[in-house]
Design a protein around this motif. Sequence first.
Motif, short mmCIF file in Angstrom:
data_model
loop_
_atom_site.label_atom_id
_atom_site.label_comp_id
_atom_site.label_asym_id
_atom_site.label_seq_id
_atom_site.Cartn_x
_atom_site.Cartn_y
_atom_site.Cartn_z
N GLY A 213 0.83 -1.20 0.00
CA GLY A 213 0.00 0.00 0.00
C GLY A 213 0.87 1.26 0.00
N VAL A 214 0.36 2.33 -0.58
CA VAL A 214 1.13 3.56 -0.67
C VAL A 214 0.38 4.72 0.00
CG1 VAL A 214 2.20 5.24 -2.23
CG2 VAL A 214 2.12 2.82 -2.87
N VAL A 215 1.05 5.40 0.91
CA VAL A 215 0.46 6.56 1.56
C VAL A 215 1.18 7.80 1.05
CG1 VAL A 215 0.17 7.77 3.75
CG2 VAL A 215 -0.25 5.31 3.62
N ASP A 216 0.43 8.76 0.60
CA ASP A 216 1.05 9.99 0.11
C ASP A 216 1.26 10.93 1.29
OD1 ASP A 216 1.78 12.36 -1.11
OD2 ASP A 216 0.64 11.87 -2.93
N MET A 217 2.51 11.04 1.74
CA MET A 217 2.80 11.83 2.92
C MET A 217 2.47 13.30 2.70
SD MET A 217 3.55 9.64 5.05
CE MET A 217 4.04 10.59 6.48
N ARG A 218 2.51 13.71 1.42
CA ARG A 218 2.25 15.12 1.13
C ARG A 218 0.79 15.44 1.44
NH1 ARG A 218 4.72 14.34 -4.75
NH2 ARG A 218 3.15 12.71 -4.62
N LEU A 219 -0.10 14.49 1.13
CA LEU A 219 -1.51 14.70 1.45
C LEU A 219 -1.76 14.46 2.93
CD1 LEU A 219 -3.24 12.98 -1.58
CD2 LEU A 219 -3.20 15.41 -1.03
N ARG A 220 -1.00 13.55 3.48
CA ARG A 220 -1.16 13.21 4.88
C ARG A 220 -0.86 14.41 5.77
NH1 ARG A 220 -3.93 11.18 8.42
NH2 ARG A 220 -2.86 10.54 10.31
N PHE A 221 0.17 15.17 5.37
CA PHE A 221 0.53 16.33 6.17
C PHE A 221 -0.20 17.58 5.72
CE2 PHE A 221 4.86 14.40 7.48
CZ PHE A 221 4.20 13.63 8.41
N GLY A 222 -1.25 17.37 5.01
CA GLY A 222 -2.12 18.48 4.67
C GLY A 222 -1.63 19.35 3.55
N GLN A 223 -0.59 18.94 2.86
CA GLN A 223 -0.14 19.75 1.74
C GLN A 223 -0.73 19.16 0.47
OE1 GLN A 223 3.82 18.91 2.78
NE2 GLN A 223 4.26 21.00 3.43
N THR A 224 -0.65 19.89 -0.60
CA THR A 224 -1.17 19.33 -1.84
C THR A 224 -0.15 18.38 -2.43
OG1 THR A 224 -0.29 21.23 -2.96
CG2 THR A 224 -2.66 21.25 -2.43
N SER A 225 -0.63 17.46 -3.21
CA SER A 225 0.31 16.52 -3.77
C SER A 225 0.74 17.01 -5.14
CB SER A 225 -0.33 15.14 -3.83
OG SER A 225 -0.55 14.69 -5.10
N ALA B 203 5.68 5.09 1.64
CA ALA B 203 5.32 6.49 1.82
C ALA B 203 5.89 7.29 0.65
CB ALA B 203 5.88 7.01 3.14
N VAL B 204 5.04 8.11 0.05
CA VAL B 204 5.54 8.97 -1.04
C VAL B 204 6.10 10.23 -0.43
CG1 VAL B 204 4.96 10.13 -3.19
CG2 VAL B 204 3.61 8.17 -2.45
N VAL B 205 7.34 10.57 -0.76
CA VAL B 205 7.92 11.84 -0.34
C VAL B 205 8.45 12.55 -1.58
CG1 VAL B 205 8.54 10.97 1.94
CG2 VAL B 205 10.23 10.86 0.10
N ASP B 206 8.68 13.85 -1.45
CA ASP B 206 9.06 14.61 -2.64
C ASP B 206 10.47 14.32 -3.11
OD1 ASP B 206 6.75 15.88 -3.31
OD2 ASP B 206 7.00 17.43 -1.78
N GLN B 207 11.36 14.22 -2.16
CA GLN B 207 12.74 14.00 -2.58
C GLN B 207 13.56 13.46 -1.41
OE1 GLN B 207 14.63 17.44 -4.26
NE2 GLN B 207 16.49 16.31 -4.73
N VAL B 208 14.37 12.45 -1.69
CA VAL B 208 15.25 11.94 -0.65
C VAL B 208 16.56 12.69 -0.76
CG1 VAL B 208 16.54 9.95 0.14
CG2 VAL B 208 14.16 9.69 -0.53
#
Lengths: 150, 580, 153
Positions: C60-72, C92-97
């Motif tokens: 399963g994939v959780v979009d952390m950007r949406l999770r933290f209330g930001q737009t994806s 977890a989807v993050v913008d950049q490692v």
Amino acid sequence: MVRTVEKLFGMNKPKKAKVLIVDDESDLLQILEDLLVDYDVIRATNGKEGLKKVLTEKPQAVITDITMPEMTGIEMLMKIRETNSDLPVIILTGFADVKNIRQAWKLGAFDFLDKPFEEEMLLSLVKNAVEFGNPAASHAGIQAAKKRIA
Amino acid sequence: MSEVDIELLNCFIDESSDLLIKWESICFELEEAPTEDNWNNLFRVAHNLKGTSRSVGLDAIGAFVHRVEDGITLAKQGKIFVNKEFIQALLKAQSILQTWTQDVKKDPSVVFDPTPFQPYEAILVTGGTGTTEVTAIQATEVKVVEAVVKEAPVPQATAPTVAQPKDKKVKANGAASQSTMDETIRVSARKLDQFIQMVGELSIQQNVLSHQNASSPATGDAAQQSHYQLRKITRDLYEKALSLRMQPVQPIFQRLERTVRDIASSIGKEVKVEVTGGEVELDKTVCEKIIEPLTHMVRNSVDHGLEPSDMRTAAGKPTAGTVSIRAIQESSSVSLIIQDDGRGLDEEKILKKAMERGLVKDSKSLSQSEIFALIFLPGFSTAEKVTDVSGRGVGMDVVMRAIDALKGQVNIGSEKGKGTKFSIKLPTSLSLIDALIVKLSDLDYAVPLDSIEEVIDVVEEAVSSTVEGGEAKRMISLRNRVVPLLRLDSYLKTQRSKGTATSCNKALIVRLGKNSVALQVDEIGEQQQIVVRQLDEKIGNVQGFSGGTILGSGDPGLIVDVEGIARKYFLMFHSKEEAA
Amino acid sequence: MSTETNVNDDRYLIYRIGDETYGTPLLDVREVVEYQKPKFMPNMESYFSGVINIRGSIVGVVDMRLRFGQTSAVAKMPALLICESDRGSIAAVVDQVEAVVSIPDTEIEKKPPVVAKVEQEYLLGVAKIQGRLITLIDLKSSLTEMKVIQKAA
């Protein structure tokens, strides 16, 4: 005539089972022999002698110590299993002798008697050995011995 | 006492589990026939267990088993009175050992505690000591026991058909114990699963290859030929790999048999157990997960299904009730059957209760099987009085859920006064299934082929719309039947389900008992063999899906539980219809 | 908390979600994989983007950007951090490692005054590295305990 008398006796009292006891301490041999009144007891003082008596006397059960001069109880058990897969052998063990117990079990020992032992336990083990013998108690060790002999 | 290291302990747990199963089954044999052979067998098992425990340093167990051994010797020599009570003591010893091995598996520091056996300890020696004088209390005890023993041979004499399969079972067991000694090797379940997983991945890659080959075929006969061969070998390999996880159901049946006996004696019912088909095999996971629902079902059979003996006599039935537990191997599934010759399900009572609970509003439209199916609804219980045995708040809905999770199906057959039969159909293996790929809102979903009866074209002329209870309802005529037509995506809440009507001109016919529904989909794709992947706990409980898979394209795909959806429809339909 | 087992390891994986920089104990992340578009799964919370295929298992994939209330918003190089718990894997989807850095315990402000977005229970602290504020979160527990299935209507 003699045969008839024997037969009569035999009907009341079954023939005593032959038990071989092997230990290098004569005190212990004496204690064992005194306790095994219902059995026809034969003695040996080391593994080598024990092995010989297994072949000549054909006992129904063996009780042996592990540490003995000339041949240890485990070695004797190993030798016995080369020709006889079924003879029940009871091993006298000391405190926390797990390694020896494990090895002896793998070689097809019948049971283990911890020293110091209680009379009841000794008699119970010997009775089970004579009653059921190793064919009844066949486990992996015995199976392996059977395969080797075959 | 010596230290026991973990590896040796695991060794012991492994070996003892086989021995304990045998211990139990021999006890059952002894109960029927205390022959010398059976005593020898039991002694052998106990003795092996003792030796094994001694050889890993578990001296306390060794000493405990030794006391049992002595009892067996006395029993074999006829020096002790053998009765049901004595066998119970032997079984108690077995269950104490079993409990400990299970506990120690979780926590290696658990110390073996033989105290629960204390009340039974005397039974193992009484025959040896109290030979001349029997006290009054002992005498009555013996009388009761004798009465029980007298009844025991009845099933043997009157029902030779029952005894026969049992004998077979023993022989099979004996033969197995002889050969398994040196012909099997123990492999850790983890390693085996890794292996199966890898073969599964191989199979997926093979599927991907087939998929690509279909869209742009490899050139040359040789390439095609070898591609075909590869496909065949992969499939065989996968099936072989899965078969490694198969286990006979015998140990489960044995446990159920035990459960039946225990409950019967605790509530004072006389029950005969018939067990057949123990050699039928199921996947290890299925075996582990089916025990609990089955236990619950046999419990219900004994507790609620079978009438008290006075009622049975009055009805002209044999005093002893019969519970039969069977396994039948079918082509791609296994049927487990639990049947009793008790009072049968009472349709009226079920309906009444369901209406009281608000589960159903109107009874007229329900068929018999639909009424029976009501007992699987959450919160439903047919027991009039709450007994200790099954009054523990676990209803048949839990059974249903467990069986659902294993992709099984339950059918109930029952006739008032004659008995009830539960048949559970389970897939032999959970992992490899044939599936049809369907498209919904541009996404691919897999539907198990087994659940689809047929695929039809939705022709507008065959569809009729009615408004019932304020809701539009569409029906489609299918040969001589009219079945409800539903949009599958409305059950899956897919993104585009709200507005846009796509050209859904295909529908899957899903049959549930006597009823069918037509589930409309956007498009029908190809048929694929898919490897079922368990979704993890977190996302695994989403309604409408039974699992996941990797599709031929390499994308993850979800397996749609069309049967579950159909079931939900029928259950909701009947209550909704009247509620409006 | 899952970090208890990693007390001796002070390495953190540093990544960006939107404008902010986060860090998570390195050993809590099983692997970092290239972004792949998740396959939609119905009946899930909005921040649950779907499922992906990681070597044959479905994750399963959780979009952390949406999770933290930001737009994806589509980032240039989104990445997937895979965490594994006894309940399965989750990504977890993050913008950049960005990097892996060692942050000694002493440099971590355990009770920072204000940190929005992250629930207090998953907040490990805040560290300042080269003038940048890094929010340290217990990503693994956060993902494991996150509710992803929408309640049936």
